[in-house]
Structure formats: C-alpha cells, structure tokens
Design an enzyme around this catalytic site. Structure first.
Site, PDB file in Angstrom:
ATOM      1  N   HIS A  41      -7.801  -0.401   1.349  1.00 13.14           N
ATOM      2  CA  HIS A  41      -8.730   0.657   0.933  1.00 13.14           C
ATOM      3  C   HIS A  41      -8.613   0.807  -0.589  1.00 13.14           C
ATOM      4  O   HIS A  41      -7.560   0.527  -1.167  1.00 13.14           O
ATOM      5  CB  HIS A  41      -8.283   1.938   1.639  1.00 13.14           C
ATOM      6  CG  HIS A  41      -9.164   3.127   1.443  1.00 13.14           C
ATOM      7  ND1 HIS A  41      -9.094   3.927   0.323  1.00 13.14           N
ATOM      8  CD2 HIS A  41     -10.117   3.680   2.237  1.00 13.14           C
ATOM      9  CE1 HIS A  41      -9.969   4.913   0.447  1.00 13.14           C
ATOM     10  NE2 HIS A  41     -10.604   4.787   1.590  1.00 13.14           N
TER      11      HIS A  41
ATOM     12  N   ASP B 188       0.165   1.324   3.510  1.00 11.29           N
ATOM     13  CA  ASP B 188      -0.810   2.396   3.671  1.00 11.29           C
ATOM     14  C   ASP B 188      -1.017   2.636   5.170  1.00 11.29           C
ATOM     15  O   ASP B 188      -1.620   1.822   5.862  1.00 11.29           O
ATOM     16  CB  ASP B 188      -2.120   1.977   2.989  1.00 11.29           C
ATOM     17  CG  ASP B 188      -3.227   3.003   3.181  1.00 11.29           C
ATOM     18  OD1 ASP B 188      -3.025   3.982   3.924  1.00 11.29           O
ATOM     19  OD2 ASP B 188      -4.298   2.811   2.587  1.00 11.29           O
TER      20      ASP B 188
ATOM     21  N   GLN C 119      -4.824   4.958   8.023  1.00 14.87           N
ATOM     22  CA  GLN C 119      -5.686   4.658   9.165  1.00 14.87           C
ATOM     23  C   GLN C 119      -4.865   4.541  10.444  1.00 14.87           C
ATOM     24  O   GLN C 119      -5.207   5.145  11.462  1.00 14.87           O
ATOM     25  CB  GLN C 119      -6.431   3.341   8.891  1.00 14.87           C
ATOM     26  CG  GLN C 119      -7.673   3.161   9.693  1.00 14.87           C
ATOM     27  CD  GLN C 119      -8.614   4.342   9.565  1.00 14.87           C
ATOM     28  OE1 GLN C 119      -8.885   5.036  10.549  1.00 14.87           O
ATOM     29  NE2 GLN C 119      -9.114   4.604   8.385  1.00 14.87           N
TER      30      GLN C 119
ATOM     31  N   LYS D 237      -6.672  12.709   8.819  1.00  9.01           N
ATOM     32  CA  LYS D 237      -6.951  11.601   9.739  1.00  9.01           C
ATOM     33  C   LYS D 237      -6.103  11.718  11.004  1.00  9.01           C
ATOM     34  O   LYS D 237      -6.154  10.873  11.881  1.00  9.01           O
ATOM     35  CB  LYS D 237      -6.672  10.272   9.050  1.00  9.01           C
ATOM     36  CG  LYS D 237      -7.625  10.026   7.881  1.00  9.01           C
ATOM     37  CD  LYS D 237      -7.743   8.582   7.551  1.00  9.01           C
ATOM     38  CE  LYS D 237      -8.310   8.382   6.173  1.00  9.01           C
ATOM     39  NZ  LYS D 237      -9.774   8.351   6.163  1.00  9.01           N
TER      40      LYS D 237
ATOM     41  N   CYS E  87     -15.192   2.352   1.190  1.00  7.06           N
ATOM     42  CA  CYS E  87     -14.129   2.277   0.160  1.00  7.06           C
ATOM     43  C   CYS E  87     -13.308   1.006   0.308  1.00  7.06           C
ATOM     44  O   CYS E  87     -12.076   1.025   0.131  1.00  7.06           O
ATOM     45  CB  CYS E  87     -13.227   3.502   0.185  1.00  7.06           C
ATOM     46  SG  CYS E  87     -14.103   5.017  -0.167  1.00  7.06           S
TER      47      CYS E  87
HETATM   48  N1  PMP Z   1      -6.283   4.245   3.148  1.00  9.55           N
HETATM   49  C1  PMP Z   1      -7.008   4.000   4.241  1.00  9.55           C
HETATM   50  C2  PMP Z   1      -6.734   2.767   5.047  1.00  9.55           C
HETATM   51  C3  PMP Z   1      -8.034   4.879   4.589  1.00  9.55           C
HETATM   52  O1  PMP Z   1      -8.764   4.635   5.682  1.00  9.55           O
HETATM   53  C4  PMP Z   1      -8.283   6.015   3.782  1.00  9.55           C
HETATM   54  C5  PMP Z   1      -9.392   6.982   4.118  1.00  9.55           C
HETATM   55  N2  PMP Z   1     -10.626   6.373   4.374  1.00  9.55           N
HETATM   56  C6  PMP Z   1      -7.466   6.226   2.670  1.00  9.55           C
HETATM   57  C7  PMP Z   1      -6.480   5.332   2.384  1.00  9.55           C
HETATM   58  C8  PMP Z   1      -7.660   7.397   1.757  1.00  9.55           C
HETATM   59  O2  PMP Z   1      -7.383   8.582   2.403  1.00  9.55           O
HETATM   60  P1  PMP Z   1      -7.671   9.968   1.665  1.00  9.55           P
HETATM   61  O3  PMP Z   1      -9.143   9.999   1.398  1.00  9.55           O
HETATM   62  O4  PMP Z   1      -7.234  10.992   2.647  1.00  9.55           O
HETATM   63  O5  PMP Z   1      -6.889   9.992   0.422  1.00  9.55           O
END
Ligand code: PMP
Length: 416
Positions: free
Chosen positions: A127, A205, A208, A232, A371
C-alpha cells in the site's frame, strides 16, 4: 448456507439495518471492509461509556477521571500487546493509523539509522502507506529505495529479492496481505527470514491482514515493525499502532516533540520520556483506543481463525463465481488460497462506473487504484473493483455481488 454462517453476530452491526440502493429499499450489502470495517454495538457502547463516565485526558491528572481514563487507555495497550503477541506493552506504540505507524518507523528509526549508501527494499504489492514514507526518507536522507518486484499474477519475485538481499538492505518493507491481491504472499516467510539473515530489519504491514483475523504473533516472527489500524478491525478511525522489536525501538528517536513525550524541559532543552511515551506526543485518540480493545475482544470471542476462514471462504466463492462470468478478469494468482477479498475488472466497464452500478443495487464495493498504484502497474491494469469480506459477511452478500456484476457484463456486451 451453514458453511457460510458468519462467526460475528450481524445483529451487532446497526448499520446493516439500513436500506439503500437506487430506490432506497435494498438491503445494504457491505463489501468494503478492507477500507473500513463496520462497527459493532459493543464498540459504540465502549465509546459512549468512556465519554459518559471517564472523559478526561490521560497521564497528567491527579483526579479520579484522569486515572480512569489512563487505566482504560493503558489497558487497551496491554490488550493490543497480548492480541499481537508482544510480551512488553511498552513496545506497542499508539499512533493515529497504519500510515502514521509507517511514517514513525521511517522517520523515527530510518532517519536516525540509515543514510546515503543504505538501501530500503520495498515490496511492489505494498500500500502507498508502506511506500511513500520510504520514498520521502530517500528524498531527505539519501537512502535508496529498491523494489522487490511482483509478477503479473502479483507474486513476489523471489529471485529478484535474492539479488537485492546481496546488497544488504537496512530494512525490508513488506505486507502481510495486500489490499488488492486476494492472497497472502506464499513466499513471505522466506523473504522475512532471508531479510533477517541479511542483517535487515523487517517491517510488516498488517493493516489488511489483521482486520480478518490473520494476526502476527509478533515476538515469534522475524519482524521488527508491525503496523495496524483500529478502523480495519471494527474500531474507530484515529487509532493505530506501531509494534516494535526491542532492538528497533532502542535505536528510535521521537519524531514529534511536545507534551507527554518529555521527562523534563528547561531553557536549554529537554529530556525525553521513557518508551512508549517518548513516541506519543500530544493528546491521543483516547476514546478510539479504548474502544479498539472492545473490538479486539469481539474478534477473540468469535475466534480469529474462524473469522479468517469465513472471510477466505466467501472471497473464494466470489472469485470462483465471478471468474465464470464473461469479460470478468480477476487480479492475482487464482491458484493461491483467497484471504478476504477479490479484485477484478469488467471488460468495457470502467471500475468507477462499475462501482456506481453496484451502489445502485445497494452493493458497496470499492473502485480505483486502492492506494496501490505500483501494484496495479505491475499487473497491467490501471484500476480495479474490490469486494472485501469480513466476519459478518454472508453468502447472500456474494450472491448480490455476483448478480450485479452479471447484469453489468450483459449491459457491456450490449454496448459493445
Ligand atoms: N496498508 C494496507 C495494506 C491498507 O490496506 C491500508 C488501508 N487501505 C493502509 C496500509 C493504510 O491504513 P490507514 O489509512 O488506516 O492509515
């Protein structure tokens, strides 16, 4: 239908009572949990209870409410530590979200330890949260970002990684699960272990993966930084965590200065507080952090493995049925087990139009690059539609999705 019985009680999610869609009369089919999970009554109740009873600032007060607020906040930190398998809650840094956590690793650790000549290896399925902070570090501190590429099916390129490992990267930035590909990288563990052997720190990370119960047992994993977001995981926006290994945390410096992170301040300067406070300047999202603990409890009661298996089974069913529709192409290696989501494109229908058409039918999916632009470029599609599943999703959610996409493919065939 029994094999798809949701492990989380749908009656707990008031938003599922809403009627939506073109005519405002269709049941809400929520297939966007990968962006933000629905919030159950008990989390709403935890916020309300906190605001009604102990709504005070933490750490600094000498009164009852401040003590209660501090206990609730620190209790949530301890809960997060046990949830993620961390023996010392002081290594669970409380931040705003996963993005904030990534940036804290990059600038709290990276900017202090790395410099010109150092390499950060970044996986192409990451991401943007786990990409851009490293690019900013490169820009400002002369560090080089090197990519671990993915192939057209979204799998990490192990050979390319091994060549990169020979350059002894300072850190390897990976995702436990991409928010676009529906699988966990089969070679993830190998890359993490080889990264550690090459002397790198590993950043994983989990934003997800953690949402559907695929949770790191942090202290047993070859990982130095782990990232998650409350929203999430059926919690609120505004709370997240950066979990750190002892070695990583020892070499970190605060990024933000201010109240709460100091031991002492005078005209000459300041003395930093001990961990974890050193990294938590300012008033945090207290209610959201307290409520996160209620969300974790709900996941634990339902069983993390049950949630994971359920979301995976629905995603696999959706993938199988979507793939049978003419003109639908799924993203990611179809042979790998599905985790919680399926991303796809429909011939002749732009993903944004597909998202609107689904919305007309009350089906809330996501359309765009999610993203993850480098990922989309690597697999050769600019954007996609994503349907994601959680512990409260049902087989009829899949039916609604498949029926709506089928109508779309018929419409596209007529237009062509
Ligand atoms: N990493 C991953 C794999 C995600 O899916 C997301 C959210 N789409 C994020 C990071 C970022 O999360 P946040 O918007 O809560 O900072």
């Amino acid at each position: 239908d029994d094999v798809f019985a949701p492990p989380l009680d749908r009656g707990e999610f008031p938003i599922l009572q809403r009627l939506v869609g073109r005519d405002g009369a269709r049941p809400l089919v929520y297939l966007d949990s990968a962006a933000t999970a629905l919030v159950p009554e008990r989390v709403i109740g935890a916020v309300e209870r906190f605001l009604r009873t102990s709504c005070a600032n933490i750490h600094r007060g000498a009164h009852l409410l401040a003590e209660e607020a501090t206990d609730a906040y620190e209790g949530a930190r301890e809960h997060l530590a046990s949830f993620f398998g961390v023996d010392d809650p002081a290594r669970v840094l409380l931040v705003q979200n996963a993005t904030d956590a990534c940036n804290l690793a990059a600038f709290g650790w990276g900017a202090r330890v790395l410099g010109p000549g150092d390499v950060v290896a970044v996986a192409e399925d990451n991401h943007h949260a786990n990409i851009v902070c490293w690019q900013m570090l490169a820009e400002r501190h002369g560090v080089e970002v090197a990519w671990i590429p993915i192939d057209a099916d979204g799998r990490l390129d192990l050979e390319a990684w091994r060549l990169l490992a020979e350059r002894a990267p300072g850190l390897v930035a990976l995702s436990a699960q991409s928010n676009v590909l529906g699988f966990a990288q089969p070679d993830l563990r190998i890359v993490m272990e080889e990264a550690k052997r090459a002397g790198a720190l590993v950043m994983l990370d989990g934003a997800q993966a953690a949402g559907h119960g695929d949770v790191a047992d942090f202290d047993r994993m070859p990982v130095d930084f782990y990232v998650a977001s409350a929203h999430k995981m059926m919690g609120l926006g505004g709370a997240g965590t950066l979990v750190c290994s002892d070695g990583a945390l020892e070499r970190m410096a605060p990024v933000r200065g201010g109240g709460g992170m100091i031991e002492r301040v005078d005209r000459e300067g300041y003395v930093v507080a001990r961990r974890p406070n050193a990294f938590e300047a300012g008033t945090p999202a207290i209610a959201a952090t307290v409520a996160w603990s209620a969300a974790l409890a709900m996941m634990e009661e339902a069983g993390l493995e049950a949630i994971r298996a359920h979301a995976g089974a629905l995603a696999a069913d959706a993938a199988r049925r979507l793939a049978e529709l003419p003109g639908v192409r799924l993203l990611g290696d179809a042979a790998l087990p599905r985790e919680s989501l399926v991303s796809f494109v429909v011939d002749g229908v732009h993903p944004h139009d597909a998202g609107r058409l689904l919305d007309d039918e009350g089906v809330m999916a996501r359309a765009g690059h999610h993203c993850a632009q480098p990922l989309h470029r690597a697999i050769g599609v600019p954007s996609s539609v994503r349907a994601s599943f959680a512990g409260y999703s049902t087989a009829s959610d899949v039916d609604a999705l498949v029926a709506a996409v089928a109508r779309m493919t018929e419409g596209a065939a007529r237009c062509a």
